[in-house]
Enzyme design. Structure first.
Site, mmCIF file in Angstrom:
data_model
loop_
_atom_site.group_PDB
_atom_site.id
_atom_site.type_symbol
_atom_site.label_atom_id
_atom_site.label_comp_id
_atom_site.label_asym_id
_atom_site.label_seq_id
_atom_site.Cartn_x
_atom_site.Cartn_y
_atom_site.Cartn_z
ATOM 1 N N TYR A 83 1.218 54.491 5.670
ATOM 2 C CA TYR A 83 0.139 54.248 6.068
ATOM 3 C C TYR A 83 0.074 54.579 7.376
ATOM 4 O O TYR A 83 0.499 54.633 8.220
ATOM 5 C CB TYR A 83 0.327 52.282 5.364
ATOM 6 C CG TYR A 83 -0.940 51.778 6.608
ATOM 7 C CD1 TYR A 83 -2.697 51.557 5.784
ATOM 8 C CD2 TYR A 83 -1.328 51.710 7.732
ATOM 9 C CE1 TYR A 83 -3.861 51.689 6.440
ATOM 10 C CE2 TYR A 83 -2.499 50.944 8.677
ATOM 11 C CZ TYR A 83 -3.123 50.878 7.953
ATOM 12 O OH TYR A 83 -3.707 50.420 8.251
ATOM 13 N N ASN A 247 -1.780 49.821 17.759
ATOM 14 C CA ASN A 247 -2.091 48.767 17.305
ATOM 15 C C ASN A 247 -0.266 47.929 17.797
ATOM 16 O O ASN A 247 0.022 47.677 18.103
ATOM 17 C CB ASN A 247 -0.667 49.256 15.787
ATOM 18 C CG ASN A 247 -1.717 49.335 14.581
ATOM 19 O OD1 ASN A 247 -1.405 48.702 12.813
ATOM 20 N ND2 ASN A 247 -2.525 48.662 14.544
ATOM 21 N N ARG A 341 -3.760 6.691 39.057
ATOM 22 C CA ARG A 341 -2.755 5.359 38.881
ATOM 23 C C ARG A 341 -1.859 6.174 37.394
ATOM 24 O O ARG A 341 -0.341 5.964 36.818
ATOM 25 C CB ARG A 341 -2.411 4.470 38.194
ATOM 26 C CG ARG A 341 -1.677 3.237 37.384
ATOM 27 C CD ARG A 341 -2.267 1.584 37.715
ATOM 28 N NE ARG A 341 -3.084 1.383 37.311
ATOM 29 C CZ ARG A 341 -4.473 0.653 36.264
ATOM 30 N NH1 ARG A 341 -3.059 0.533 35.694
ATOM 31 N NH2 ARG A 341 -5.008 0.464 36.471
ATOM 32 N N LYS A 442 -21.068 15.283 50.340
ATOM 33 C CA LYS A 442 -21.867 15.280 49.523
ATOM 34 C C LYS A 442 -22.350 16.524 48.748
ATOM 35 O O LYS A 442 -22.055 16.206 47.124
ATOM 36 C CB LYS A 442 -23.192 14.877 49.791
ATOM 37 C CG LYS A 442 -24.151 14.424 49.171
ATOM 38 C CD LYS A 442 -25.612 14.190 49.590
ATOM 39 C CE LYS A 442 -25.356 12.954 50.839
ATOM 40 N NZ LYS A 442 -25.057 11.467 49.893
ATOM 41 N N GLU A 470 -14.666 44.965 9.380
ATOM 42 C CA GLU A 470 -13.527 46.100 9.096
ATOM 43 C C GLU A 470 -14.428 45.811 7.448
ATOM 44 O O GLU A 470 -12.637 45.595 6.935
ATOM 45 C CB GLU A 470 -12.924 45.985 10.111
ATOM 46 C CG GLU A 470 -12.174 47.759 9.332
ATOM 47 C CD GLU A 470 -10.994 47.683 8.625
ATOM 48 O OE1 GLU A 470 -11.781 48.753 8.130
ATOM 49 O OE2 GLU A 470 -10.059 47.191 8.573
#
Length: 695
Positions: A83, A247, A341, A442, A470
């Site tokens: 492959y 890959n 807490r 603020k 794909e």
């Protein structure tokens, strides 16, 4: 330095940071061999220009050479098929070719299809919405990916020649960084797109851009031009080689590793900020008692966070155990709110997930993630899917969710700091001057709400948005690089949240310290006022008892009137004290051992109205004088525990001064000040202070 169950998160991060420092200073050298690569090494190479060396171990070289020989032998001759060597790739794997070298070139050309900067400005008169660099991966991410790809190829499972490995290594040595697209990868057959650009930069036939040069001269140039300038011989890919490079999970793993490193520091910062919040809100260390955590509910992360909080609060005079006899305890919550807490129970699970993610990332860093891979011992090629980056993706999903938890906790604490109904006596919005003309934090609060909202959005999971791709070959895909990218977005937002929170905490602590200094003056002023206002005067013991009672109530009234300007505030502070004085004179003044029959209120002159006005005026002047004196050279450090190290880092190292509300002291804008703190988080310069505070 993979963390083990016996090592705390804090110690793992400390060792990691020390190793990075040693690598940056040259005390340690980096050699990559296909195994044993650690997170701090990747950070040092990717961010700090540390140059790795290839292993000189003959066994490593032999494995690499043998894998190449196996590919050549297995892909030639009658009926040979491998492959990606003499077949097509992906959904085109049913095709066959007799030109394996040309196939490698076709793979690279096909992958180089991302959206990138053009390099030239279009001849259109417009201001672009996005800058060119927003289209490409940051250099540190690409360098990390190159390091991981090298480490994987050195394992001898991929069939790449040593000359190719050396060429890729030279890119790191010469600081030539390929320009890969930010978007395009779905991290299924590995991160094909960014690795495709990295692989293409080694050739002279597939034109791509690379970063080259130093300092202001660094720019994007054609890769072949950069190779020639540095004397690097371009590569002609042999059978399987291009496929082996493209890959793999290197990019997503590298980005994930860098993100995890930053997240680890933010986890420590969250614990330090929580301790500072306990002090700023005069909370109690009881929440971190070992019995609650180590005995009653011994989750490892929870136990560690509680232990760290106790360390941070050691020596603090602001964090205190609940005392019912203290006048300030009346009508006050018996226990701290959840933002303080339950911090160990909130942060602890994130610590455990971070350690798990760390183990996952370091396993991935030392894995073979291309396909097919060569089993030299079994003399076979094996086709599988190690390039599916789900392990990295899920580590990033959990990390990002954890960051959102830290952001929510920080904002809960920040809201308490700025709210007079919650902050136990601090002025609204932590205004240091008159509340009618000083709005303090603020807009910091509003900005933080914005960051937390966006953080909550980006912390949503990415991996449930998979699209089959794909030709349905990549029917499922991990989206690991996308997840890692969004984790960095979350990191930046949390750094902004923490910058605002730390800025506000230091302001609140200075106000506590200012109040502590003023209380000394207030106690003295009250004693003197009573001494002069009562005729005939009380004996010393009675005067001390009365002054102590009045001062206790004055502190309560002072903290309840923080929303007033000073001119009216002290009239309100003194008003309820009159009842205490009159009651004492009526009931207690003669109850001393030295009292005489004439020691009763009816025979004492006490002009309540005059005392009220005079004391209010005295306290106003004293408060304003104390306030100005503190603005000029005050410090909260003496009141703090080990958190003082981070407080001093902000005030002294960064030069971020207390916000006074007065132009003559507030030289820098709030934006400049919070940006200084943000960049301390972003660059990691705050790390040493965080670690020192937790020793």
């Amino acid at each position: 330095m993979t963390p083990f169950s016996t090592t705390s998160h804090l110690e793992s991060v400390r060792k990691c940071w020390r190793q990075i420092s040693d690598l940056r200073s040259g005390f340690q050298q980096v050699t990559i061999s296909g195994s044993g690569l650690e997170l701090p090494v990747l950070v040092a190479v990717a961010r700090y220009k540390v140059t790795p060396q290839l292993s000189s171990d003959e066994a490593v070289r032999r494995h690499v050479d043998d894998s190449v020989a196996f590919v050549v032998a297995s892909s030639h001759g009658p009926g040979a098929s491998m492959y990606g060597v003499n077949t097509g790739v992906g959904g085109s794997g049913a095709t066959r070719t007799t030109n394996p070298n040309q196939l490698q070139l076709v793979i690279l050309k096909n992958l180089c299809s991302g959206v990138l900067p053009l390099g030239t400005t279009p001849h259109i008169a417009y201001d672009p919405t996005f800058q060119d660099n927003s289209l490409i991966l940051p250099e540190s991410w690409v360098k990390g990916a190159m390091l991981l790809r090298l480490n994987s190829l050195l394992r001898g499972h991929s069939g790449c020649r040593w000359v190719l490995i050396e060429c890729l290594h030279q890119l790191l040595v010469r600081n030539l960084v390929p320009c890969a697209p930010l978007r395009q990868s779905i991290s299924a057959s590995g991160d094909l797109a960014p690795l495709g650009y990295i692989a293409a930069s080694l050739t002279e036939t597939v034109p791509v851009q690379v970063w080259s040069g130093t300092g202001a001269e660094r720019k994007r140039v054609p890769s072949i031009e950069a190779l020639r300038a540095h004397g690097i011989q371009p590569i002609t890919y042999g059978p399987k080689e291009a496929l082996a490079v493209v890959n793999g999970t290197g990019p997503s793993c590298a980005v994930g590793a860098l993100a995890l490193h930053d997240a680890n520091l933010l986890l420590l910062a969250s614990q330090v900020l929580t301790a500072l919040a306990v002090e700023a809100l005069v909370g109690t260390p009881e929440s971190f008692d070992p019995f609650i955590h180590a005995t009653a509910r011994p989750h490892p992360g929870q136990v560690e966070v509680a232990r760290n909080e106790r360390t941070l609060l050691t020596g603090s005079t602001l964090a205190r155990w609940y005392d019912e006899s203290d006048p300030l305890a009346e009508h006050v919550l018996r226990q701290d709110r959840y933002g303080l807490r339950t911090a160990p129970q909130w942060i602890g699970p994130q610590v455990e997930e971070a350690l798990a993610a760390w183990r996952t990332i370091e396993v991935e860093m030392n894995s073979t993630t291309d396909n097919p891979i060569i089993d030299l011992q079994g003399q076979r090629s094996v086709h599988g899917g190690n390039f599916q980056g789900t392990s990295v993706a899920l580590a990033m999903e959990k990390t990002r969710i954890g960051l959102q938890h830290l952001g929510k906790l920080a904002y809960a604490q920040l809201v308490e700091l700025g709210s007079p109904s919650l902050n136990r006596g601090l002025p609204p919005d932590l205004a240091a001057w008159e509340p009618s003309l000083d709005f303090g934090i603020k807009t910091i609060d509003v900005a933080t709400a914005s960051y937390v909202s966006e953080l909550s959005f980006v912390s949503n999971t990415v991996t449930n948005h998979v699209q089959a791709a794909e030709m349905h070959n990549q029917a499922v895909n991990s989206l690991a690089l996308i997840s890692a990218r969004y984790t960095f977005t979350a990191i930046q937002l949390l750094q902004m949240i923490f910058a605002n929170h730390l800025y506000s905490l230091c302001q609140a602590l200075d106000l506590r310290a200012l109040n502590a200094q003023f209380f000394t003056c207030m106690e003295s002023g009250i004693t003197k006022s009573l001494e002069h206002a009562i005729d005939p005067p009380l004996d010393s013991d009675a005067l001390a008892r009365l002054a102590r009672r009045v001062f206790g109530q004055a502190r309560v009234a002072f903290l309840k009137t923080a929303h007033h300007d000073s001119q009216t505030r002290f009239m309100e502070v003194v008003r309820p004290l009159l009842a205490d004085v009159l009651q004492f004179l009526a009931n207690d003044a003669g109850a001393t051992a030295t009292a005489t029959p004439n020691d009763n209120v009816a025979q004492r002159a006490f002009n309540a109205a005059t005392w009220h006005t005079t004391l209010a005026s005295t306290l106003t002047a004293s408060f304003n004088a104390t306030r100005i004196s503190y603005f000029e050279h005050g410090s909260a450090a003496p009141l703090l525990g080990n958190t003082r190290i981070v407080y001093r880092f902000v005030r002294d190292t960064l030069g971020v001064r207390m916000r006074t509300g007065l132009p003559r002291y507030d030289i820098e804008g709030v934006d400049v000040q919070v940006s200084k703190i943000y960049y301390a988080f972003e660059s990691g310069t705050i790390a040493e202070a965080l670690l020192e505070a937790m020793e």
